[in-house]
Design a protein around this motif. Structure first.
Motif, PDB file in Angstrom:
ATOM      1  N   ASP A  39       0.846  -1.198   0.000  1.00  0.00           N
ATOM      2  CA  ASP A  39       0.000   0.000   0.000  1.00  0.00           C
ATOM      3  C   ASP A  39       0.879   1.244   0.000  1.00  0.00           C
ATOM      4  O   ASP A  39       2.096   1.159   0.121  1.00  0.00           O
ATOM      5  N   GLY A  40       0.235   2.397  -0.151  1.00  0.00           N
ATOM      6  CA  GLY A  40       0.965   3.654  -0.260  1.00  0.00           C
ATOM      7  C   GLY A  40       1.765   4.018   0.973  1.00  0.00           C
ATOM      8  O   GLY A  40       2.857   4.563   0.866  1.00  0.00           O
ATOM      9  N   GLU A  41       1.240   3.724   2.157  1.00  0.00           N
ATOM     10  CA  GLU A  41       1.971   4.048   3.389  1.00  0.00           C
ATOM     11  C   GLU A  41       3.270   3.254   3.474  1.00  0.00           C
ATOM     12  O   GLU A  41       4.323   3.806   3.790  1.00  0.00           O
ATOM     13  N   ARG A  45       7.259   4.764   3.267  1.00  0.00           N
ATOM     14  CA  ARG A  45       8.334   4.430   4.212  1.00  0.00           C
ATOM     15  C   ARG A  45       9.511   3.801   3.485  1.00  0.00           C
ATOM     16  O   ARG A  45      10.668   4.127   3.755  1.00  0.00           O
ATOM     17  N   GLU A  46       9.222   2.903   2.566  1.00  0.00           N
ATOM     18  CA  GLU A  46      10.265   2.184   1.812  1.00  0.00           C
ATOM     19  C   GLU A  46      11.098   3.146   0.970  1.00  0.00           C
ATOM     20  O   GLU A  46      12.326   3.078   0.973  1.00  0.00           O
ATOM     21  N   ILE A  47      10.444   4.053   0.255  1.00  0.00           N
ATOM     22  CA  ILE A  47      11.186   4.922  -0.656  1.00  0.00           C
ATOM     23  C   ILE A  47      11.974   6.002   0.089  1.00  0.00           C
ATOM     24  O   ILE A  47      13.003   6.457  -0.385  1.00  0.00           O
ATOM     25  N   ILE A  48      11.500   6.392   1.267  1.00  0.00           N
ATOM     26  CA  ILE A  48      12.268   7.352   2.076  1.00  0.00           C
ATOM     27  C   ILE A  48      13.498   6.660   2.657  1.00  0.00           C
ATOM     28  O   ILE A  48      14.578   7.241   2.715  1.00  0.00           O
ATOM     29  N   THR A  49      13.341   5.392   3.055  1.00  0.00           N
ATOM     30  CA  THR A  49      14.455   4.625   3.606  1.00  0.00           C
ATOM     31  C   THR A  49      15.483   4.271   2.540  1.00  0.00           C
ATOM     32  O   THR A  49      16.680   4.399   2.746  1.00  0.00           O
ATOM     33  N   PRO A  62      -5.801   0.770  -0.116  1.00  0.00           N
ATOM     34  CA  PRO A  62      -6.150   1.217   1.237  1.00  0.00           C
ATOM     35  C   PRO A  62      -5.021   2.055   1.849  1.00  0.00           C
ATOM     36  O   PRO A  62      -3.905   2.058   1.332  1.00  0.00           O
ATOM     37  N   ASN A  63      -5.321   2.728   2.926  1.00  0.00           N
ATOM     38  CA  ASN A  63      -4.383   3.543   3.715  1.00  0.00           C
ATOM     39  C   ASN A  63      -3.918   4.806   3.001  1.00  0.00           C
ATOM     40  O   ASN A  63      -4.164   5.888   3.476  1.00  0.00           O
ATOM     41  N   LEU A  64      -3.236   4.672   1.874  1.00  0.00           N
ATOM     42  CA  LEU A  64      -2.785   5.833   1.104  1.00  0.00           C
ATOM     43  C   LEU A  64      -2.876   5.427  -0.357  1.00  0.00           C
ATOM     44  O   LEU A  64      -2.195   4.501  -0.785  1.00  0.00           O
ATOM     45  N   ASP A  65      -3.735   6.110  -1.128  1.00  0.00           N
ATOM     46  CA  ASP A  65      -3.910   5.716  -2.531  1.00  0.00           C
ATOM     47  C   ASP A  65      -2.754   6.230  -3.391  1.00  0.00           C
ATOM     48  O   ASP A  65      -1.851   6.905  -2.907  1.00  0.00           O
ATOM     49  N   ALA A  72       2.961  12.770  -1.871  1.00  0.00           N
ATOM     50  CA  ALA A  72       3.936  12.681  -0.780  1.00  0.00           C
ATOM     51  C   ALA A  72       5.361  12.562  -1.328  1.00  0.00           C
ATOM     52  O   ALA A  72       6.296  13.195  -0.812  1.00  0.00           O
ATOM     53  N   ILE A  73       5.536  11.781  -2.379  1.00  0.00           N
ATOM     54  CA  ILE A  73       6.870  11.625  -2.989  1.00  0.00           C
ATOM     55  C   ILE A  73       7.330  12.947  -3.593  1.00  0.00           C
ATOM     56  O   ILE A  73       8.479  13.340  -3.434  1.00  0.00           O
ATOM     57  N   ARG A  74       6.439  13.650  -4.266  1.00  0.00           N
ATOM     58  CA  ARG A  74       6.794  14.941  -4.886  1.00  0.00           C
ATOM     59  C   ARG A  74       7.084  16.016  -3.823  1.00  0.00           C
ATOM     60  O   ARG A  74       7.869  16.923  -4.056  1.00  0.00           O
TER      61      ARG A  74
END
Length: 129
Positions: A39-41, A45-49, A62-65, A72-74
């Motif tokens: 899911d997006g959440e 977390r994965e892409i920030i890490t 679900p959670n974050l579409d 959020a990435i942009r």
């Protein structure tokens, strides 16, 4: 001209079968560095890490579409230039326009072929040689 095997990809979809289909298609194109998130959440977390060159994300999750993940990435400077392809079962104009407004690089409508995915990737990265 990036080599396909040099591009790191994060595949985001709440359906395991769709993630597997995208992974298999990417592998057929020559990509090897492929991670997944359900899911997006989790994806955020994965892409920030561990940043990736490309996110291929479902829209409806679900959670974050997908649009929320794209925004959020942009909005996060270290990930703001990450290539983003929206994967959706619905190609309605409003969704595409909103995705473009938020900075999507391309979109792919389900179901898709390996060649369609490759065409979308090459539209973003140039020839994958």
């Amino acid at each position: 001209m990036p080599v396909a095997s040099a591009i790191s990809v994060l595949v985001v979809d709440d359906q395991l079968t769709m993630r597997s289909l995208v992974r298999t298609s990417l592998q057929q194109i020559g990509m090897r560095d492929i991670r997944e998130a359900a899911d997006g959440e989790l994806a955020l977390r994965e892409i920030i890490t561990k940043p990736a060159h490309l996110v291929i994300s479902d829209f409806n999750m679900p959670n974050l579409d997908g649009l929320g993940l794209l925004r959020a990435i942009r909005a996060h400077p270290p990930t703001s230039k990450t290539a983003f392809i929206m994967l959706t079962g619905r190609a309605d104009r409003e969704l595409v326009q909103r995705a473009v407004q938020f900075g999507v690089n391309n979109y792919l409508v389900k179901p898709f072929t390996v060649q369609q995915l490759k065409d979308k990737l090459e539209a973003v990265f140039g020839p994958l040689t």
